[in-house]
Scaffold this active site. Structure first.
Site, PDB file in Angstrom:
ATOM      1  N   ASP A 169     -33.822  25.690 -44.968  1.00  0.00           N
ATOM      2  CA  ASP A 169     -35.040  25.935 -45.080  1.00  0.00           C
ATOM      3  C   ASP A 169     -35.900  26.213 -46.232  1.00  0.00           C
ATOM      4  OD1 ASP A 169     -37.549  28.036 -45.197  1.00  0.00           O
ATOM      5  OD2 ASP A 169     -37.393  29.436 -43.380  1.00  0.00           O
ATOM      6  N   SER A 190     -41.305  26.343 -44.653  1.00  0.00           N
ATOM      7  CA  SER A 190     -41.259  26.936 -43.048  1.00  0.00           C
ATOM      8  C   SER A 190     -42.209  27.341 -42.216  1.00  0.00           C
ATOM      9  CB  SER A 190     -40.405  27.866 -44.304  1.00  0.00           C
ATOM     10  OG  SER A 190     -39.702  28.775 -42.667  1.00  0.00           O
TER      11      SER A 190
END
Length: 252
Positions: free
Chosen positions: A150, A38
């Site tokens: 993510d 991320s």
């Protein structure tokens, strides 16, 4: 590879990664390989490309969540990822993993299998976008027949990825969001607290194999804006400096 750096997720709190990297760099410890999830994938990609810490810090306003949102109808999230792609292309557009100065791994979550997947080849922008695809905010990324979100969903601090690649010494940086104070016991605060506890436990689980974990207490900062960016950067510096003797002992 001797020394690897695992950078965890945390939205705009990822600015704290830069402070930690600054301390490591000034001590003479540049990683042989970086694994990023991320926000860690974004910072890792820019650093691996060769941008300096100060240059990356100055890019911060490009990545404010408000600027990145692009309403997409029909949608599987709130926004498409086109805003993020637009912000990244002037910086790393046309770059592939093989072109980087430092070896990089980015992590995403496969929605079908529920497993982490590692990206280490091909287009860098798409790999970073995929790792940053916050579920419910951005539409999932489709690659072939698979959908991705993510990486922090299942791998908030990608230590094990580096260990599996044979990296001997791993320094991890996790952005910790749980406030030490419980606060008033309202329904909203209780739900937030429970989510924070779950996130902390998952980070602890993934960080347990790090040779040196650096845990930055970022609970006072926003995940979506860079309004207090300099203080966040300085917090990363302060946290890393406290562990500098340990860092030098491990990496010398």
């Amino acid at each position: 590879m001797k020394y690897g750096l695992a950078l965890g997720g945390g939205g705009m709190k990822g600015i704290a990664h830069l402070g930690v990297i600054k301390v490591l760099e000034e001590a003479g410890f540049k990683p042989d390989i970086i694994a990023g999830t991320s926000a860690g994938a974004l910072v890792g990609a820019l650093y691996a490309k060769g941008f300096s810490v100060d240059e990356i810090f100055n890019f911060k306003d490009r990545f404010s969540l408000i600027k990145l949102l692009r309403l997409d109808i029909p949608f599987d999230g709130f926004s498409s990822l086109d805003g993020l792609r637009h912000a990244l292309k002037p910086l790393i557009g046309g770059i592939e993993f093989k072109d980087l100065d430092t070896k990089l791994l980015t992590i995403a979550t496969n929605l079908g299998t529920g497993r982490e997947e590692v990206f280490d080849k091909g287009d860098l922008v798409e790999a970073v976008v995929t790792s940053l695809c916050v579920p419910g905010v951005f539409n999932p990324v489709k690659k072939g027949d698979e959908y991705y979100v993510d990486g922090a969903v299942v791998s908030p601090v990608p230590v094990n990825i580096l260990k599996e690649r044979g990296v001997k010494k791993v320094v991890s940086v996790s952005l910790r969001s749980m406030n030490p104070e419980i606060g008033k016991l309202t329904l909203t605060n209780i739900i937030r607290r429970v989510m924070s506890i779950s996130a902390e436990e998952l980070m602890d689980l993934h960080e347990k194999n790090a040779d040196l974990p650096i845990r930055v207490p970022t609970h006072e900062f926003s995940t979506v804006t860079a309004r207090r960016a300099r203080k966040l950067f300085d917090l990363g510096v302060k946290t890393a400096k406290k562990q500098l003797p340990e860092i030098k002992k491990l990496l010398k």
